[in-house]
Design a protein around this motif. Sequence first.
Motif, PDB file in Angstrom:
ATOM      1  N   ALA A 103     -63.861  64.220 148.480  1.00  0.00           N
ATOM      2  CA  ALA A 103     -64.867  64.965 147.715  1.00  0.00           C
ATOM      3  C   ALA A 103     -64.566  64.883 146.226  1.00  0.00           C
ATOM      4  N   ALA A 104     -63.293  64.983 145.865  1.00  0.00           N
ATOM      5  CA  ALA A 104     -62.903  64.888 144.458  1.00  0.00           C
ATOM      6  C   ALA A 104     -63.164  63.487 143.917  1.00  0.00           C
ATOM      7  N   ALA A 105     -62.870  62.464 144.711  1.00  0.00           N
ATOM      8  CA  ALA A 105     -63.079  61.081 144.288  1.00  0.00           C
ATOM      9  C   ALA A 105     -64.567  60.757 144.132  1.00  0.00           C
ATOM     10  N   ALA A 106     -65.391  61.428 144.924  1.00  0.00           N
ATOM     11  CA  ALA A 106     -66.830  61.200 144.837  1.00  0.00           C
ATOM     12  C   ALA A 106     -67.437  61.909 143.630  1.00  0.00           C
ATOM     13  N   GLY A 107     -66.606  62.648 142.915  1.00  0.00           N
ATOM     14  CA  GLY A 107     -67.081  63.317 141.712  1.00  0.00           C
ATOM     15  C   GLY A 107     -67.751  64.646 141.980  1.00  0.00           C
ATOM     16  N   ALA A 108     -67.568  65.160 143.174  1.00  0.00           N
ATOM     17  CA  ALA A 108     -68.199  66.433 143.502  1.00  0.00           C
ATOM     18  C   ALA A 108     -67.593  67.574 142.689  1.00  0.00           C
ATOM     19  N   GLY A 109     -66.338  67.431 142.314  1.00  0.00           N
ATOM     20  CA  GLY A 109     -65.682  68.469 141.535  1.00  0.00           C
ATOM     21  C   GLY A 109     -65.243  69.641 142.389  1.00  0.00           C
ATOM     22  N   VAL A 110     -66.085  70.064 143.294  1.00  0.00           N
ATOM     23  CA  VAL A 110     -65.760  71.149 144.211  1.00  0.00           C
ATOM     24  C   VAL A 110     -65.995  70.655 145.627  1.00  0.00           C
TER      25      VAL A 110
END
Length: 170
Positions: A103-110
């Motif tokens: 999720a972090a790598a996908a740029g979701a941030g949260v």
Amino acid sequence: MLHRGQSTDGQGGGELAVPMAWLYAEYIADELLRSGDLMPPTSFEFRAGRDALALTVFLSDTEGELSGIRVVTQLETWLSLTAYDQPWQDWVGDRMAELTAEAAAAGAGVPTPDLDLAAAAWRWLEETELLAPDLNAVPGGATGEEDGPKVWTPAWQLGLPLGHLAISLF
């Protein structure tokens, strides 16, 4: 029902992300436990079994989508993951970390709402202790399960075998 990426106001802003993957995993777990008729659905033991089984279902879905047809084909996988001799607790921790990193790598941030609900279930299973019969006690001292010695046990340690048994009975 709104799904991830659909707007609530029709203008593209204020997106509502519905945690469908977690809700579906929880539904599957609930149905498996209810069909086994092992515990009253209002008990903490049932909740522990449902949460442990829902985590297993949710975290074992490597494709990112559970389909109704695949549920039957996944029973063996879930059975092996919940087996007594498997390091289920470590597997859950590893998969949660893996999904959080994705999720972090996908740029979701949260984390996604699905992952938030899974994390909440995992926290409850780890932090909650339920009073259960002491299965390691010396036999012969008590006449029945209700009379025997009891110990405080992490909820996941009660829920996991309950989930495994529910899958076996299905």
